[in-house]
Every structure is written in C-alpha cells, then in structure tokens.
Write a protein that holds these residues in place. Structure first.
Motif, mmCIF file in Angstrom:
data_model
loop_
_atom_site.group_PDB
_atom_site.id
_atom_site.type_symbol
_atom_site.label_atom_id
_atom_site.label_comp_id
_atom_site.label_asym_id
_atom_site.label_seq_id
_atom_site.Cartn_x
_atom_site.Cartn_y
_atom_site.Cartn_z
ATOM 1 N N ALA A 39 -0.164 11.263 2.355
ATOM 2 C CA ALA A 39 -0.899 10.279 3.155
ATOM 3 C C ALA A 39 -1.643 10.914 4.334
ATOM 4 C CB ALA A 39 0.071 9.208 3.668
ATOM 5 N N ARG A 51 -0.813 11.852 12.632
ATOM 6 C CA ARG A 51 -1.816 12.412 11.719
ATOM 7 C C ARG A 51 -3.224 12.045 12.199
ATOM 8 N NH1 ARG A 51 0.055 8.297 7.248
ATOM 9 N NH2 ARG A 51 -1.160 6.513 7.926
ATOM 10 N N ARG A 77 -6.671 9.264 1.117
ATOM 11 C CA ARG A 77 -6.786 7.924 1.709
ATOM 12 C C ARG A 77 -8.100 7.279 1.258
ATOM 13 N NH1 ARG A 77 -2.533 7.427 5.036
ATOM 14 N NH2 ARG A 77 -3.206 5.310 5.440
ATOM 15 N N ALA A 130 5.320 11.117 -0.067
ATOM 16 C CA ALA A 130 4.233 10.136 0.143
ATOM 17 C C ALA A 130 3.657 10.304 1.539
ATOM 18 C CB ALA A 130 4.769 8.725 -0.053
ATOM 19 N N SER A 131 4.544 10.504 2.505
ATOM 20 C CA SER A 131 4.116 10.670 3.891
ATOM 21 C C SER A 131 3.239 11.926 4.024
ATOM 22 C CB SER A 131 5.364 10.749 4.778
ATOM 23 O OG SER A 131 5.047 11.113 6.079
ATOM 24 N N SER A 187 0.825 -1.220 0.000
ATOM 25 C CA SER A 187 0.000 0.000 0.000
ATOM 26 C C SER A 187 0.853 1.261 0.000
ATOM 27 C CB SER A 187 -0.958 -0.003 1.176
ATOM 28 O OG SER A 187 -0.251 -0.036 2.387
ATOM 29 N N GLY A 188 2.046 1.179 0.592
ATOM 30 C CA GLY A 188 2.944 2.341 0.611
ATOM 31 C C GLY A 188 3.273 2.773 -0.817
ATOM 32 N N TYR A 193 0.804 5.238 -2.149
ATOM 33 C CA TYR A 193 1.015 6.618 -1.682
ATOM 34 C C TYR A 193 2.237 7.226 -2.376
ATOM 35 C CZ TYR A 193 -2.662 5.808 1.642
ATOM 36 O OH TYR A 193 -3.896 5.538 2.183
ATOM 37 N N ARG A 194 3.249 6.384 -2.569
ATOM 38 C CA ARG A 194 4.450 6.876 -3.252
ATOM 39 C C ARG A 194 4.144 7.259 -4.704
ATOM 40 N NH1 ARG A 194 9.665 5.511 -0.974
ATOM 41 N NH2 ARG A 194 9.367 4.729 1.132
ATOM 42 N N ARG A 196 9.470 10.944 10.051
ATOM 43 C CA ARG A 196 8.346 10.343 9.346
ATOM 44 C C ARG A 196 7.453 9.543 10.302
ATOM 45 N NH1 ARG A 196 9.567 7.042 4.138
ATOM 46 N NH2 ARG A 196 11.156 8.635 3.936
ATOM 47 N N ASP A 213 3.539 10.037 10.663
ATOM 48 C CA ASP A 213 2.620 8.909 10.414
ATOM 49 C C ASP A 213 1.792 8.573 11.664
ATOM 50 O OD1 ASP A 213 3.635 8.759 7.855
ATOM 51 O OD2 ASP A 213 4.880 6.998 8.205
ATOM 52 N N GLY A 239 1.438 -2.252 5.120
ATOM 53 C CA GLY A 239 1.207 -0.809 5.204
ATOM 54 C C GLY A 239 1.240 -0.246 6.602
ATOM 55 N N ARG A 240 0.400 0.778 6.822
ATOM 56 C CA ARG A 240 0.345 1.439 8.127
ATOM 57 C C ARG A 240 -1.019 1.248 8.792
ATOM 58 N NH1 ARG A 240 4.586 2.443 5.977
ATOM 59 N NH2 ARG A 240 6.049 4.115 6.406
ATOM 60 N N ASP A 241 -2.069 1.136 7.919
ATOM 61 C CA ASP A 241 -3.443 1.067 8.428
ATOM 62 C C ASP A 241 -4.188 -0.137 7.866
ATOM 63 O OD1 ASP A 241 -3.484 1.912 5.812
ATOM 64 O OD2 ASP A 241 -5.143 3.293 6.083
ATOM 65 N N MET A 242 -3.443 -1.174 7.506
ATOM 66 C CA MET A 242 -4.074 -2.342 6.891
ATOM 67 C C MET A 242 -5.027 -3.023 7.881
ATOM 68 S SD MET A 242 -2.916 -2.442 3.793
ATOM 69 C CE MET A 242 -3.159 -0.709 3.929
#
Ligand code: DC
Length: 224
Positions: free
Chosen positions: A104, A188, A110, A100-101, A36-37, A40-41, A181, A185, A130-133
């Motif tokens: 995001a 947010r 999102r 990307a950060s 998923s990153g 965003y990238r 970062r 992350d 990812g971060r929020d999977m």
C-alpha cells in the motif's frame, strides 16, 4: 446531493472496527460495501503466490492492475475470490495484513486500484471502508467518518476477533504490530492515513458497536 450514488466513507487505523461498522451501516441502508483493505490484502497475497519480489515495484504494480478478484456477497460475510479460489480467510492473517501495508506504500499500486474502487459507487449507495476513502478515493463523499480508538483497545478488539475465529495470537505482539502498522500507514508519502478535513471524528474507545452504528446513522440522517 450529487448525481452519482451517495457515499459514506469510513476511514481509520487498523483494528478500530471499520469493517464491522461499515458492514452494519451498509446493511441498515441496503447499500453496497467496499472493503478497500481487502484489495490491498489480495494484491499482497497474489504477489506472494506468484513469487513476486516485494521490492520490485513494477512487478507488484502489474499484479495490482491485473488482479482477478471478485467480491461475492454471502449471508453475513463477503467472500473474496482470487482467480476463482476463496481466499477470504487467507487474506485476514496478520502476515497478509503486514504485506498489504507494504504494497500500500507503492504509489503506482494505489493508482492501479483506484478505478476498481470507484466502480463500487453504484445506486442506491456505497459505504467505503479504508484509510484514504474520504481523502483520495471519494473526496466528494456525502458523509466522511474517521474512527479512532486507543492502540491498546484496538489490539484487544483484534485479539478477540482472531480468537473467535480460532486463530491463536499473542496480545502484546498484536499491539506491537498495530503500532508499527499505524506508523507505516500514517507516515507513507502517498495517501497517508489521516482524517479528511471535512471528516467527523468518532472516538470509539469506550463505545459499543451499536453506539457507533447509531452515531453514524444519526449523522447520515442529518445530511441526507
Ligand atoms: O484495513 P485492512 O487492515 O484490511 O488494510 C490492510 C492494509 O492495507 C493496511 O495496513 C493499509 C492498507 N490500506 C490502505 O493503504 N488503504 C486503504 N484504503 C485500505 C487499506
């Protein structure tokens, strides 16, 4: 087990090894992989290429919702194609990660990427990195993993990864970027980086890649 394809979510901060671990687990199970990153990238890169002002939320969101991106599975790495051009290397730069950060943090971005991510959930199964999977995208995942490691260890890993790719980087600068970062992350307002309540935390600071893959595989064998 639910009627949809099973999902293992692998979340955690930058440089923790999510990409490598996710790829190895997906390969071992013969499942699909969602990086998923990379979405965003690619959004950040596409916005940059289109000359979009990053503070113009509507314009960045428009880029995200009309993204012409295709993930082409290769022999070892997935090739990321943006409007037909291979951008796999370009999206991995620290500068692109930084942008990307930033994109995001935009809620509408999102939201625009949500359906695209969920579409990866097809049989026989999905490993989602990812971060929020586990918290937002696949809250009903069968197994949720949250990988951690100290910032110093993650900076070292990222340093090695970049050096191996022939990219020259400064370790101290990398550590500063990682800490900055993480902060963005985690703090947010939308989908901040945090473990899902039902996630299993795995501290990888002193573990090898093989050890982490074995732990995650063992956890999957227990729930499946
Ligand atoms: O995992 P990565 O370094 O490729 O991710 C790049 C940035 O994208 C990261 O700083 C935060 C963002 N990201 C996100 O907000 N949610 C995700 N599921 C994946 C990445």
């Amino acid at each position: 087990m639910s009627e949809t394809a099973p999902v293992i979510t692998i979340d955690g901060p930058g440089g923790v090894g999510k990409g490598t671990i996710s790829r190895l687990i997906a390969c071992r199970l013969g499942w699909h992989l969602l990086d998923s990153g990379a979405l965003y990238r690619v959004t950040a890169l596409a916005a940059l290429k289109q000359g979009v002002d990053f503070s113009d939320i509507a314009a960045v969101t428009q880029v995200a919702s009309t993204l012409d991106v295709v993930f082409e599975p290769g022999n070892s790495e997935v090739r990321v194609m943006l409007a037909g051009a291979d951008v796999s290397a370009e999206i991995r730069t620290e500068a692109c990660g930084e942008l990307a950060s930033r994109v995001a943090t935009i809620s509408a971005v999102r939201q625009a990427l949500l359906a695209r991510q969920r579409a990866f959930r097809v049989a026989p199964g999905l490993v989602a990195d990812g971060r929020d999977m586990g918290t937002v995208v696949f809250p009903d995942a069968e197994l949720k993993i949250y990988l951690t490691a100290s910032a110093e260890e993650r900076a070292k890993r990222r340093h090695k990864q970049l050096i191996d790719k022939g990219v020259s980087v400064n370790l101290t600068r990398l550590l500063e970027d990682i800490v900055e970062r993480d902060e963005r992350d985690m703090s947010r307002e939308v989908a901040p980086l945090k473990p899902a309540e039902d996630a299993v935390l795995v501290d990888t600071t002193t573990l090898s890649i093989d050890e982490v893959v074995t732990q995650v595989s063992d956890l999957w064998n227990k729930v499946s």
